[in-house]
Scaffold this motif. Structure first.
Motif, mmCIF file in Angstrom:
data_model
loop_
_atom_site.group_PDB
_atom_site.id
_atom_site.type_symbol
_atom_site.label_atom_id
_atom_site.label_comp_id
_atom_site.label_asym_id
_atom_site.label_seq_id
_atom_site.Cartn_x
_atom_site.Cartn_y
_atom_site.Cartn_z
ATOM 1 N N PRO A 159 -3.103 -8.840 -1.026
ATOM 2 C CA PRO A 159 -1.804 -8.198 -0.776
ATOM 3 C C PRO A 159 -1.185 -8.714 0.521
ATOM 4 O O PRO A 159 -1.888 -8.997 1.500
ATOM 5 N N THR A 160 0.125 -8.841 0.476
ATOM 6 C CA THR A 160 0.870 -9.399 1.601
ATOM 7 C C THR A 160 1.918 -8.398 2.057
ATOM 8 O O THR A 160 2.444 -7.616 1.264
ATOM 9 N N LYS A 161 2.209 -8.460 3.322
ATOM 10 C CA LYS A 161 3.254 -7.585 3.864
ATOM 11 C C LYS A 161 4.574 -7.826 3.142
ATOM 12 O O LYS A 161 5.042 -8.960 3.045
ATOM 13 N N THR A 164 8.606 -2.938 5.923
ATOM 14 C CA THR A 164 8.233 -1.862 6.826
ATOM 15 C C THR A 164 9.270 -0.753 6.733
ATOM 16 O O THR A 164 10.442 -1.007 6.451
ATOM 17 N N HIS A 189 -2.149 0.905 -3.144
ATOM 18 C CA HIS A 189 -1.555 -0.208 -2.417
ATOM 19 C C HIS A 189 -1.789 -0.006 -0.919
ATOM 20 O O HIS A 189 -1.500 1.070 -0.381
ATOM 21 N N GLU A 208 3.783 0.149 6.938
ATOM 22 C CA GLU A 208 3.899 -1.235 6.452
ATOM 23 C C GLU A 208 3.294 -1.304 5.055
ATOM 24 O O GLU A 208 2.131 -0.958 4.853
ATOM 25 N N GLN A 210 1.853 -3.322 2.059
ATOM 26 C CA GLN A 210 1.209 -4.578 1.688
ATOM 27 C C GLN A 210 1.031 -4.570 0.168
ATOM 28 O O GLN A 210 0.462 -3.618 -0.385
ATOM 29 N N TYR A 211 1.513 -5.640 -0.443
ATOM 30 C CA TYR A 211 1.650 -5.602 -1.910
ATOM 31 C C TYR A 211 1.413 -6.999 -2.460
ATOM 32 O O TYR A 211 1.832 -8.004 -1.868
ATOM 33 N N LYS A 212 0.759 -7.082 -3.599
ATOM 34 C CA LYS A 212 0.544 -8.365 -4.276
ATOM 35 C C LYS A 212 1.656 -8.545 -5.304
ATOM 36 O O LYS A 212 1.683 -7.893 -6.345
#
Length: 573
Positions: A159-161, A164, A189, A208, A210-212
């Motif tokens: 998972p990536t930022k 925000t 998540h 924040e 973070q999600y794929k």
């Protein structure tokens, strides 16, 4: 004050020795909720178990300090009430005069979110104490969401930022929930939550996400919702919706002819457009199928081919070149053409009068063609072959064939053939023996026109002595000769028009009968002319006299009898 306290203690001891037993009971709310800067009322209700009136009661209010210790802020008894000095509540609290000993706090601050203690001392009835937690609320500002400005690749394994979300200056701490396309994202998540305490005591919460990401997320919208407590309720506020940039590899490339929209013909300028479904768009390379390694000069996603010819026909390819893979798309380009016409016979053809002739006209083309024939601007036939049956001299002339492509009306070509009909002279009049009557002395014009090829020669033969000359000798066209003979008729005569060429001769005869004119006296001789004039003058005088007599009679100048006599004289005349 010391004396009062001593006196109260003495009374307390006396009540114990006298055996009067009673008990004080106290009731307080577990918590009180209030908005920041409002006023807070904390009740402290007490009573005694016996029915005796207890006039001596000591009430004290305490607050739990940040250190954990209790600090008194108020003291009151039957003789005096006092707000303790040098505390943060010295100028902001008051106690109601009712029995419930309610504590009133003005202009509530964030630091007032704490426990307040009420202590009631009923002397012989004993002491009771209770506490209330004052809870202070201040809604946060509207949530601010900010997405990642750079693209997020679907090839990332973890998972990536993505974005925000921040809720600022609230109290107590708010909670943040994430949504994708109005559906809440499950807690599975990863979230990185940061809680910041501002110098003013407010809380700022930042979350924040973070999600794929997947390729489908290129059309998704993300938002966050902040939930916060207010007195007696929970409220929410939602941020704006944002989209994110998703990077994904190219899996399909499409190549098509963007212009012209109609079929392509030689001389056109052609634009081929290429587009891949990856993001960001990958670099594109154009080539021809037979030479895939030879790149064509292009501009971005467009390949321009100017003044194309049939040799440009073929399959064109476009391939993407990105870090993931190479994908190719192709399109078939057909350049249509129409060659110059092929005529049979070529240029000119001689045919004998009465014979038949077939002329053909066609042109090599990439599409079906359509041919029409014209003579002197008039449509005379359709199709690649023109059949001329039983040729006459009117058949002679220039024939134009026009070849077109119905699918491409602007693409056409023409050819011409000159047909010459050869034969003996042919006079244009069906009657070849003409009989006329003309007055002697008059001029007669005799016309003779003949068709033929070679061009006929016209000559005249006059039988009978006459005065004549040829006034018109011309060539109407390449196959027609014309002559006009002017004759002064003096007697009967016969004129022969001879039209001839080396293929034959044709004759037209004119038989002229001379007519004599009948003579008589000249109608305008002097004697006869004078007699006419005299008769006209006499008639005018008689008419004038009659008018004069008529007007005199009307005016009474002439008697009736006389008038009748006069009339009788006129009758005699």
């Amino acid at each position: 004050m010391a004396f009062n306290r001593a006196f109260l203690l003495l009374l307390h001891a006396c009540s114990l020795t006298c055996g009067v037993w009673a008990k004080v009971e106290l009731t307080m709310e577990k918590s009180i909720e209030v908005y920041l800067h409002d006023s807070a009322q904390i009740p402290c209700q007490y009573n005694f178990t016996d029915d005796n009136t207890h006039s001596l009661v000591m009430i004290q209010w305490f607050v739990r300090a940040a250190s954990g210790k209790r600090v008194r802020i108020y003291y009151g008894d039957g003789m005096s009430q006092k707000v303790d000095e040098n505390t943060e509540y010295s100028d902001r609290i008051a106690i109601s005069e009712q029995q419930d000993a309610q504590l009133i706090i003005q202009n509530v601050k964030l630091s007032d979110d704490r426990e307040f203690f009420c202590q009631v001392n009923g002397l012989a009835a004993g002491t009771a104490e209770g506490k209330t937690h004052l809870r202070v609320f201040s809604p946060p500002e509207a949530p601010l969401i900010e997405g990642v400005l750079t693209g997020i690749s679907v090839t990332n394994e973890l998972p990536t930022k993505v974005a925000t979300c921040e809720a600022r200056y609230g109290f107590p701490k708010a909670n943040i929930t994430w949504y994708k396309d109005d559906m809440p994202l499950l807690p599975a998540h990863p979230l990185l939550v940061t809680l910041t305490t501002e110098p003013t005591g407010f809380y700022t919460v930042q979350s924040e996400l973070q999600y794929k990401v997947t390729k489908e997320d290129k059309d998704s919208h993300f938002s966050c919702e902040v939930s916060f407590f207010v007195p007696g309720a929970v409220r929410t506020a939602e941020s704006e919706r944002i989209s994110i940039t998703v990077h994904y590899p190219t899996t399909k490339v499409e190549l098509w002819k963007d212009s012209p929209r109609v079929p392509v013909k030689e001389g056109d300028t052609v634009e081929l457009r290429c587009q891949g479904d990856g993001n960001p768009p990958p670099p594109l390379v154009f080539s021809r199928e037979q030479e895939p390694e030879v790149g064509l000069d292009s501009s971005g996603d467009t390949l321009v081919l100017t003044e194309v010819t049939r040799s440009d026909t073929g399959v064109y390819q476009c391939r993407s070149q990105d870090e993931y893979d190479t994908v190719t798309g192709d399109v078939q380009l057909t350049v249509h053409y129409l060659d110059p016409v092929v005529m049979m016979p070529k240029e000119s053809q001689i045919v004998f009068r009465g014979d038949s002739l077939a002329a053909s006209c066609n042109a090599l083309s990439s599409l079906d063609t359509f041919t029409v024939w014209f003579k002197d601007g008039t449509l005379v036939g359709q199709g690649h072959t023109l059949s001329l049956q039983d040729a006459t001299y009117d058949t002679s002339g220039e024939y134009v064939c026009k070849v077109t492509i119905p699918a491409l009306p602007d693409l056409h070509t023409t050819g011409t053939v000159h047909i010459i009909v050869q034969g003996a002279p042919q006079l244009n009049d069906e009657d070849k023996d003409v009989a006329l009557e003309e007055a002697e002395g008059r001029l007669v014009n005799l016309s003779c026109e003949a068709h033929g090829h070679p061009l006929p020669t016209i000559s005249w033969n006059i039988v009978g002595s006459q005065s004549w000359h040829e006034v018109v000798v011309n060539r109407a066209n390449e196959n027609t000769a014309h002559s006009v003979l002017s004759v002064n008729v003096t007697s009967d005569f016969r004129a022969l028009c001879n039209a001839s060429n080396y293929m034959g001769t044709e004759i037209k005869a004119f038989s002229i009968k001379a007519i004599q004119m009948v003579t008589s006296a000249a109608p305008d001789s002097p004697a006869e002319g004078n007699g006419v004039i005299i008769a006209v003058v006499i008639l005018f005088i008689l008419l004038l006299a009659t008018l004069v007599l008529y007007f005199l009679h009307k005016k009474g100048k002439i008697p009736c009898g006389r008038s009748r006599e006069q009339e009788s004289k006129w009758v005699e005349l």
